[in-house]
Motif scaffolding. Sequence first.
Motif, PDB file in Angstrom:
ATOM      1  N   PRO A   1       0.815  -1.230   0.000  1.00 53.04           N
ATOM      2  CA  PRO A   1       0.000   0.000   0.000  1.00 53.04           C
ATOM      3  C   PRO A   1       0.838   1.264   0.000  1.00 53.04           C
ATOM      4  O   PRO A   1       0.414   2.294  -0.543  1.00 53.04           O
ATOM      5  N   GLU A   2       2.049   1.191   0.576  1.00 54.29           N
ATOM      6  CA  GLU A   2       2.892   2.387   0.646  1.00 54.29           C
ATOM      7  C   GLU A   2       3.377   2.833  -0.730  1.00 54.29           C
ATOM      8  O   GLU A   2       3.709   4.010  -0.943  1.00 54.29           O
ATOM      9  N   LYS A   3       3.411   1.911  -1.697  1.00 53.95           N
ATOM     10  CA  LYS A   3       3.874   2.252  -3.046  1.00 53.95           C
ATOM     11  C   LYS A   3       2.910   3.213  -3.740  1.00 53.95           C
ATOM     12  O   LYS A   3       3.282   3.884  -4.706  1.00 53.95           O
ATOM     13  N   PHE A   4       1.673   3.274  -3.271  1.00 52.38           N
ATOM     14  CA  PHE A   4       0.658   4.085  -3.929  1.00 52.38           C
ATOM     15  C   PHE A   4       0.458   5.431  -3.239  1.00 52.38           C
ATOM     16  O   PHE A   4      -0.455   6.173  -3.577  1.00 52.38           O
ATOM     17  N   GLU A   5       1.313   5.728  -2.275  1.00 47.93           N
ATOM     18  CA  GLU A   5       1.235   7.020  -1.618  1.00 47.93           C
ATOM     19  C   GLU A   5       1.983   8.086  -2.402  1.00 47.93           C
ATOM     20  O   GLU A   5       1.851   9.267  -2.137  1.00 47.93           O
ATOM     21  N   SER A   6       2.783   7.678  -3.378  1.00 45.86           N
ATOM     22  CA  SER A   6       3.510   8.612  -4.242  1.00 45.86           C
ATOM     23  C   SER A   6       3.017   8.426  -5.676  1.00 45.86           C
ATOM     24  O   SER A   6       2.027   7.753  -5.930  1.00 45.86           O
ATOM     25  N   ASP A   7       3.747   9.024  -6.625  1.00 43.70           N
ATOM     26  CA  ASP A   7       3.345   8.919  -8.021  1.00 43.70           C
ATOM     27  C   ASP A   7       3.715   7.575  -8.639  1.00 43.70           C
ATOM     28  O   ASP A   7       3.365   7.286  -9.777  1.00 43.70           O
ATOM     29  N   LYS A   8       4.421   6.716  -7.874  1.00 45.01           N
ATOM     30  CA  LYS A   8       4.787   5.405  -8.414  1.00 45.01           C
ATOM     31  C   LYS A   8       3.549   4.587  -8.749  1.00 45.01           C
ATOM     32  O   LYS A   8       3.482   3.921  -9.781  1.00 45.01           O
ATOM     33  N   GLY A   9       2.574   4.631  -7.848  1.00 47.11           N
ATOM     34  CA  GLY A   9       1.355   3.877  -8.069  1.00 47.11           C
ATOM     35  C   GLY A   9       0.602   4.382  -9.285  1.00 47.11           C
ATOM     36  O   GLY A   9       0.093   3.588 -10.091  1.00 47.11           O
ATOM     37  N   ALA A  10       0.532   5.702  -9.447  1.00 48.53           N
ATOM     38  CA  ALA A  10      -0.171   6.276 -10.592  1.00 48.53           C
ATOM     39  C   ALA A  10       0.499   5.879 -11.905  1.00 48.53           C
ATOM     40  O   ALA A  10      -0.174   5.573 -12.899  1.00 48.53           O
ATOM     41  N   LYS A  11       1.830   5.857 -11.908  1.00 48.93           N
ATOM     42  CA  LYS A  11       2.560   5.475 -13.121  1.00 48.93           C
ATOM     43  C   LYS A  11       2.325   3.998 -13.458  1.00 48.93           C
ATOM     44  O   LYS A  11       2.205   3.637 -14.627  1.00 48.93           O
ATOM     45  N   LEU A  12       2.279   3.180 -12.412  1.00 52.42           N
ATOM     46  CA  LEU A  12       2.010   1.761 -12.645  1.00 52.42           C
ATOM     47  C   LEU A  12       0.625   1.558 -13.261  1.00 52.42           C
ATOM     48  O   LEU A  12       0.449   0.766 -14.185  1.00 52.42           O
ATOM     49  N   MET A  13      -0.357   2.289 -12.735  1.00 51.23           N
ATOM     50  CA  MET A  13      -1.712   2.141 -13.236  1.00 51.23           C
ATOM     51  C   MET A  13      -1.836   2.679 -14.658  1.00 51.23           C
ATOM     52  O   MET A  13      -2.592   2.143 -15.475  1.00 51.23           O
TER      53      MET A  13
ATOM     54  N   ALA B   1     -10.854   1.763  -7.518  1.00 52.82           N
ATOM     55  CA  ALA B   1     -10.951   0.402  -6.962  1.00 52.82           C
ATOM     56  C   ALA B   1      -9.626  -0.029  -6.348  1.00 52.82           C
ATOM     57  O   ALA B   1      -9.588  -0.639  -5.276  1.00 52.82           O
ATOM     58  N   VAL B   2      -8.521   0.293  -7.029  1.00 48.58           N
ATOM     59  CA  VAL B   2      -7.194  -0.066  -6.513  1.00 48.58           C
ATOM     60  C   VAL B   2      -6.918   0.680  -5.209  1.00 48.58           C
ATOM     61  O   VAL B   2      -6.418   0.099  -4.239  1.00 48.58           O
ATOM     62  N   ASN B   3      -7.263   1.950  -5.170  1.00 51.81           N
ATOM     63  CA  ASN B   3      -7.036   2.732  -3.950  1.00 51.81           C
ATOM     64  C   ASN B   3      -7.910   2.235  -2.803  1.00 51.81           C
ATOM     65  O   ASN B   3      -7.514   2.291  -1.637  1.00 51.81           O
ATOM     66  N   ASN B   4      -9.108   1.755  -3.119  1.00 50.81           N
ATOM     67  CA  ASN B   4      -9.964   1.196  -2.075  1.00 50.81           C
ATOM     68  C   ASN B   4      -9.342  -0.057  -1.455  1.00 50.81           C
ATOM     69  O   ASN B   4      -9.527  -0.340  -0.269  1.00 50.81           O
TER      70      ASN B   4
ATOM     71  N   ARG C   1      -6.217  -0.430  -0.975  1.00 53.25           N
ATOM     72  CA  ARG C   1      -5.248   0.106  -0.017  1.00 53.25           C
ATOM     73  C   ARG C   1      -5.931   0.452   1.298  1.00 53.25           C
ATOM     74  O   ARG C   1      -5.402   0.205   2.378  1.00 53.25           O
ATOM     75  N   CYS C   2      -7.138   1.022   1.190  1.00 50.94           N
ATOM     76  CA  CYS C   2      -7.864   1.420   2.406  1.00 50.94           C
ATOM     77  C   CYS C   2      -8.221   0.217   3.267  1.00 50.94           C
ATOM     78  O   CYS C   2      -8.249   0.310   4.497  1.00 50.94           O
ATOM     79  N   LEU C   3      -8.490  -0.906   2.628  1.00 53.92           N
ATOM     80  CA  LEU C   3      -8.837  -2.108   3.393  1.00 53.92           C
ATOM     81  C   LEU C   3      -7.655  -2.634   4.190  1.00 53.92           C
ATOM     82  O   LEU C   3      -7.826  -3.378   5.150  1.00 53.92           O
ATOM     83  N   CYS C   4      -6.458  -2.280   3.766  1.00 55.45           N
ATOM     84  CA  CYS C   4      -5.267  -2.803   4.443  1.00 55.45           C
ATOM     85  C   CYS C   4      -5.100  -2.215   5.829  1.00 55.45           C
ATOM     86  O   CYS C   4      -4.417  -2.790   6.668  1.00 55.45           O
ATOM     87  N   GLY C   5      -5.700  -1.060   6.077  1.00 51.20           N
ATOM     88  CA  GLY C   5      -5.546  -0.450   7.386  1.00 51.20           C
ATOM     89  C   GLY C   5      -4.130   0.047   7.580  1.00 51.20           C
ATOM     90  O   GLY C   5      -3.416   0.351   6.636  1.00 51.20           O
ATOM     91  N   PRO C   6      -3.653   0.112   8.833  1.00 51.11           N
ATOM     92  CA  PRO C   6      -2.288   0.551   9.110  1.00 51.11           C
ATOM     93  C   PRO C   6      -1.283  -0.415   8.522  1.00 51.11           C
ATOM     94  O   PRO C   6      -1.606  -1.535   8.143  1.00 51.11           O
ATOM     95  N   ASP C   7      -0.028  -0.002   8.462  1.00 52.17           N
ATOM     96  CA  ASP C   7       1.040  -0.819   7.907  1.00 52.17           C
ATOM     97  C   ASP C   7       1.147  -2.122   8.683  1.00 52.17           C
ATOM     98  O   ASP C   7       1.473  -2.142   9.859  1.00 52.17           O
ATOM     99  N   THR C   8       0.868  -3.232   8.018  1.00 48.66           N
ATOM    100  CA  THR C   8       0.813  -4.533   8.690  1.00 48.66           C
ATOM    101  C   THR C   8       2.185  -5.121   8.946  1.00 48.66           C
ATOM    102  O   THR C   8       2.296  -6.142   9.603  1.00 48.66           O
TER     103      THR C   8
END
Length: 520
Positions: A344-356, A368-371, A373-380
């Motif tokens: 989930p941390e990979k999508f906090e920057s522009d890396k996730g947007a570039k991947l998508m 949907a992809v960002n949702n 991330r939300c289900l993951c909760g805090p860093d597990t």
Amino acid sequence: MFLSDMSGISPLYKKAYVFFSSPIQKELVAQIKKDSSVLPRIGALSEMNLEYFAIDSQGFITDHEKALEELFSENALDSHTHNACLNTMATRISSVFASMREFPRVHYRVAKTIDVSVTTTLRDVVPTKLAAAVWNCLEKYKTSIPDYPQTETCELLIVDRSVDQIAPIIHEWTYDAMCHDLLSMDGNKYVHEVPSKNGSSSEKKDVLLEDHDPVWVELRHAHIADASERLHDKMSNFVSKNKAAQLQQARTGGEVSNRDLQKMVQALPQYSDQIDKLSLHVEIAGKLNSIIREQGLRDVGQLEQDLVFGDAGSKEIINFFRTQLGVSHENKLRLMMIYAAINPEKFESDKGAKLMQLAGLSTDDMIAVNNMRCLCGPDTRKPSGGGFKLNFDVHKKKHGLRKERTGEESAWTLSRFYPILEDLIEKLSKGELPKDEYHCMNDPSPSFHGLPTSSSVRTSPGHQPAHSMRSRRTGGTWAKPRGSDDGYSRSVVDIMFIACTMSTEIIIMGKDKPCIFFKK
């Protein structure tokens, strides 16, 4: 409506037999009692505790398609639908125990946060609230239902989707899952094409893949390659024992095809049911294997499992998107959702947007992809006990959410993945569920007055552990064997029910035939 039908001088019916599928409010019963003209005309008035929907002999759902939205969306936090959804689910889950005369120990995932300064959200306490509501219903059943057990008879484990975001997304390679995932089925209904009586064209026939079909029951939990192999063996065995089938094979000069089998139904009416079932599943397995080849699902499935087990990362997924141009839009989306759940941390920057963007996903897909991330909760992966902590060893060299199971080599490729529930069930069966993460409504908390923690499961001599339905066989075609021995089985306890509250699934583990059900 009932009172209007049955009251007065001329009732609509001579006698009324009324059965409620769910509990009825006491004030409504009081209204019926008040009408003296209605009481003599009532032949039966009973609660049946049937407010649930059985999907097969061992699984049921509470039929809440919007449970995820009603329980976990931001708008749900201040909505009355949140508590209404929880209460209805609790009633329906409890109804199953009432109808089966089972009294469970109610285990549930405890709400926790990584930092004590972080406020526990309403989402965190959904399993706790549902467990309390279920327990409240069960306590009433003990005093209101005749012959209801007064001591515990089974185990109920309540979790939410945050313990395993990946299971509904990843491709599952069992016959049952492949049918529902790849074929255009309406529930359990499959449209089967059969030759018309004049033989000039084909006709469409609706068939149900359910427990009345012995071939379906035998194969549904088998790996698709194993199921295909068994169907081939069944067809060869039928031909070897039937002279008419041998003649048909001699005419065609090769193996008996699915259409040949269907023609035999007309020629051999005494075997019609047997051949019908066999030809149906030969057709289905053939379609599944064709789709697997056409969509390149072996490569997709391999990357999915490599991501989950930490054998692949951003480099591999980027290379896959650049080289595998024929991958469908849906499979790209599934890969990105899996990657987002793991990293989930990979999508906090522009890396996730570039991947998508590389995957060619739309704006709705990105939501949907960002949702996920939300289900993951805090860093597990932090060492402290988090609210959505996943109990898996994460090797330093790997970045995955699963660990390989030692001594459990699969006979089939793409069989490494297992749902988190499988791990939790085994821990529950051994009394090894972490007490700080999973509490039990029936047992006093170990933190109260220094009371010792009781075992999660109280076994008795009459309770023999069941065996896993995920049996492994050696051999196969494209699913290359890994050299494991036959007869693989894993002990599972006689756990009866597991409720998954973040969508509408209920997973049931039977005493004799353990089965895990996921609704995609």
